[in-house]
Design an enzyme around this catalytic site. Structure first.
Site, PDB file in Angstrom:
ATOM      1  N   GLU A   1      62.194  23.643 -14.630  1.00  0.00           N
ATOM      2  CA  GLU A   1      61.551  22.564 -14.720  1.00  0.00           C
ATOM      3  C   GLU A   1      61.957  21.252 -14.081  1.00  0.00           C
ATOM      4  OE1 GLU A   1      60.716  23.814 -19.001  1.00  0.00           O
ATOM      5  OE2 GLU A   1      58.966  22.676 -18.097  1.00  0.00           O
TER       6      GLU A   1
ATOM      7  N   LYS B   1      69.105  32.050  -4.539  1.00  0.00           N
ATOM      8  CA  LYS B   1      67.843  32.149  -3.825  1.00  0.00           C
ATOM      9  C   LYS B   1      66.637  31.928  -4.464  1.00  0.00           C
ATOM     10  CE  LYS B   1      65.455  35.134  -0.491  1.00  0.00           C
ATOM     11  NZ  LYS B   1      65.933  36.173   0.511  1.00  0.00           N
TER      12      LYS B   1
END
Ligand code: MOS
Length: 741
Positions: free
Chosen positions: A702, A630
């Site tokens: 990232e 999640k």
């Protein structure tokens, strides 16, 4: 009692505090007698501050003091005292240090008052006298005055210029990208609580509490123990909190001077007075043979920096590593301008270098008449050619396969302008994404309490990435406890040492320390259990037991069980504690490590208006083990959204006459809103990695943004036949030169 295992989609453990408003941010902590500071910023770009007329400001009701370089308390004079854990090369900026103006928006004074409103009003009454000097703030004009970036690049290999000249298929292009600002939802703030004994508790918006503590200590000559920095919650940072910002210095200065608690909060406009992603120009020359095998990569980058620091980032390393290619040449230059130093921003360097590389690869695919995905597959390598080392894992081919299948790439026709829906030109583009899989030394503490609860702690941060949640999961799984029996503490400079939260290395670094501390606690608990009278575990070794149901059981005979509470009671102490330091394993040195992704984008370009909508994005990510589906999907989706902003909207616009960022507000600095985001799909590809760290998790903060902007640019080319090599791709650029019809 249910035990939650890693990789489940666990909701954020800090979610309830956030949605009920109980989570306090740096500018929300309060004490009686709190004073408020408001920063005055320079309105010239370069020169000297000759004087400040503060009389009218001081005469306002509620105004306590105006601090500037003229009356500030003593600050360190050596540059080294202003360095920090993410400092760029050069001389760090020292706020309110002297009369020099180095950039527009530089802080020149702090008004302190009984209320924020009084301070802000008084600040508007301060008159500054300057002597102004000519400034340079235009990167395009400074291109021929650039200098070599002080950064070690991968060595050039082969002879890229010669190979390029001799190759049958080649492209050459220049790409430009605009400056971007972080714009976290929470603006920067520091609340400095001044205690009677002169000690300080600082609530700071930061990605590293220990960085902030060390920074203000060395500037103001405070000793360890005099300053404690707290930052339990951070309302987004994306790199903007990797270096301590000037509001921290000013709030601390005021508190020390007035011997009183002070809060300094920056406005949204002031958020445009420090770091940003640098504007760049990049030149790419790519060549391949008739089969699409890369023969040459010649990649040069030019980035903006300040006069006082050289900001470098990993723009170019990817061009040397991502694909097999015998001839590679890299060059990295910086142009120093009268601006503030750029600052790391989500996937710093990678989003820029990969934008240029992946755009040029698309151009090469068209030059070679090879499908863009096929071209990348033909140049795949599982050895990093720059290091000559195998990747610890690199499931990039699987990323390509799964994302392409999900996207329906096989139905794509190669020719531009070959797909449309009414007056919408439809384009499909793709790109590869890549980021590092780093690990930094980190320390964590684990404490088992007599009530059977576990507290784990490390001085890391949760900048919205889910640190609280995944660290809780790691500890809970290790000791077989449900999540609600485990608490993870962070954001306190007195906790065990942790690196900055950045670089996607928090799970890898702090997570490994948490695991290690819990592993040691398991051993201690078992040792203590064995000592108990008539212990059913008297002869058991670690491999023979399981940690479950709040205690330890024999694997072969689970009813033979001892509760943690019983172990603690028998030990005669209310808690049991371990402290563990984790370092990257030596074995890592034999490998290259990285995370990878495949990004597929569909755009719809309005033939009449040139407006672009990203209607669909499918990203497949290979980042080792995903601890929490999640929060993991959340991170990658957030990265995609930002990639859409980078591709189509985000642009820090410099007025080069004034030397000032013009669009310093959320009204004029555009980024995606809900209506800009259509369908996003995130796939996590199975990737097993025993080298990268004991968790096998590489980090995913990232990777989500990398590759999105070039995939959009490539899709726009496919839709329109027009190659826009300038980010953001606003509709005027899509229209430039000729109408789309
Ligand atoms: Mo990230 S730019 O390492 O916060």
């Amino acid at each position: 009692m249910t035990v939650v295992h890693l990789q489940k989609a666990v909701p954020r453990v800090d979610g309830p505090l956030k949605v009920t408003g109980q989570a306090l941010y740096a500018g929300e902590f309060s004490v009686p007698d709190l004073a408020f500071g408001f920063v005055v910023n320079a309105t010239i770009t370069k020169g000297r501050l000759l004087g400040l007329d503060v009389s009218e400001a001081l005469a306002q009701p509620g105004v306590i003091e105006v601090l500037s370089h003229l009356n500030r308390p003593k600050m360190a004079s050596y540059d080294e005292s202003y360095t920090d854990m993410d400092a760029a090369d050069g001389k760090p900026f020292r706020p309110l240090y002297n009369d020099r103006i180095l950039y527009s928006g530089q802080p020149i004074a702090l008004v302190v008052a009984e209320t924020f409103e009084a301070a802000r009003h008084a600040a508007s009454l301060i008159r500054a006298q300057y002597s102004e000097e000519a400034h340079a703030t235009d990167l395009a004009q400074a291109r021929d005055q650039a200098h070599e970036a002080p950064m070690e690049l991968p060595e050039n290999r082969g002879d890229a210029p010669a190979a390029w000249a001799a190759a049958p298929v080649r492209v050459e292009a220049e790409y430009h990208s605009a400056a971007e600002f972080h714009n976290p939802m929470e603006t920067h703030a520091s609340t400095v609580i001044y205690h009677k004994d002169g000690k300080l508790t600082v609530h700071d918006k930061t990605q590293g509490v220990q960085n902030s503590a060390q920074f203000v200590s060395s500037i103001f000559g405070l000793s360890e123990g005099d300053v404690k920095v707290i930052s339990p919650f951070v309302g987004g940072a994306f790199g903007s909190g990797l270096r301590p910002q000037y509001q921290l210095v000013l709030a601390t200065m005021a508190a020390l001077q007035l011997k009183r608690s002070v809060r300094v909060t920056l406005t949204r406009q002031q958020m445009f007075t420090f770091g940003y992603r640098p504007e760049t120009y990049q030149q790419l020359k790519l060549a391949c043979d008739r089969d699409g095998k890369l023969q040459a990569i010649d990649h040069s980058a030019l980035g903006i920096t300040s006069r006082f620091e050289d900001f470098t980032e990993m723009v170019l390393v990817w061009s040397a590593s991502l694909y097999a290619c015998p001839n590679v040449k890299l060059a990295y230059q910086l142009a120093a301008l009268d601006v503030y130093t750029p600052l790391d921003m989500r996937a710093p360097g990678a989003v820029l270098g990969v934008y240029a590389l992946e755009s040029a690869l698309d151009e090469l695919a068209y030059a070679a008449d090879i499908d863009p995905l096929e071209l990348r597959i033909r140049n795949f390598t599982d050895v990093d050619p720059a290091k000559g080392k195998p990747y610890s894992s690199k499931e990039l081919l699987e990323c390509y396969r799964q994302a392409a299948e999900r996207f329906g790439w096989e139905k794509r026709s190669m020719a531009p302008r070959s797909m449309r829906e009414g007056n919408q030109l439809v384009g499909w583009g793709m790109a590869t994404g890549v980021w590092e899989a780093m690990q930094q030394p980190a320390t964590a503490k684990a404490v088992m309490n007599i009530d059977g609860s576990l507290v784990v702690a490390s001085a890391t941060a949760d900048i919205g990435t889910g640190t609280y949640t995944v660290m809780t999961q790691i500890a809970a799984e290790n000791l077989g406890l449900p999540l609600d029996k485990v608490a993870f503490k962070l954001g306190d400079s007195t906790l065990p040492k942790a690196p900055l939260e950045g670089g996607s290395f928090t799970v890898s670094s702090v997570g490994t320390a948490v695991k290690l501390a819990c592993d040691q606690l398991r051993q201690q608990l078992l040792d203590a259990a064995k000592e108990m009278d008539d212990s059913p575990l008297a002869k058991a070794e670690l491999e023979q037991v399981v940690f479950a149901d709040g205690g330890i059981s024999l694997k072969t005979d689970p009813p033979q069980h001892v509760d943690f509470t019983a172990i603690l009671k028998a030990s005669g102490s209310p808690s049991m504690e371990t402290l563990a330091s984790a370092e990257p394993a030596e074995e890592r040195d034999n490998y290259a490590t990285g995370t990878h992704s495949a990004v597929f984008v569909e755009v719809k370009v309005d033939e009449d208006f040139g407006s672009v909508q990203v209607s669909r994005v499918v990203t497949a990510v290979a980042a080792g083990r995903i601890l929490n589906l999640k929060t993991g999907e959340n991170q990658v989706a957030g990265g995609i959204v930002w990639g859409i902003g980078m591709g189509l909207q985000e642009e820090g616009m410099m007025d080069t006459t004034e030397g000032r960022w013009m669009n310093h507000s959320l009204a004029e600095y555009h980024f995606p809103v809900q209506a800009d985001i259509q369908q996003l799909e995130v796939i996590f590809v199975d990737e097993h990695d025993e080298i990268v760290n004991p968790l096998g998790a590489k980090g995913i903060g990232e990777i989500g943004i990398v590759g999105v902007a070039p995939a959009i640019a490539n899709a726009i080319f496919h839709a329109t036949g027009k190659r826009v090599r300038d980010l953001p791709i606003t509709l005027d650029k899509v229209f430039a030169d000729e109408l789309l019809h």
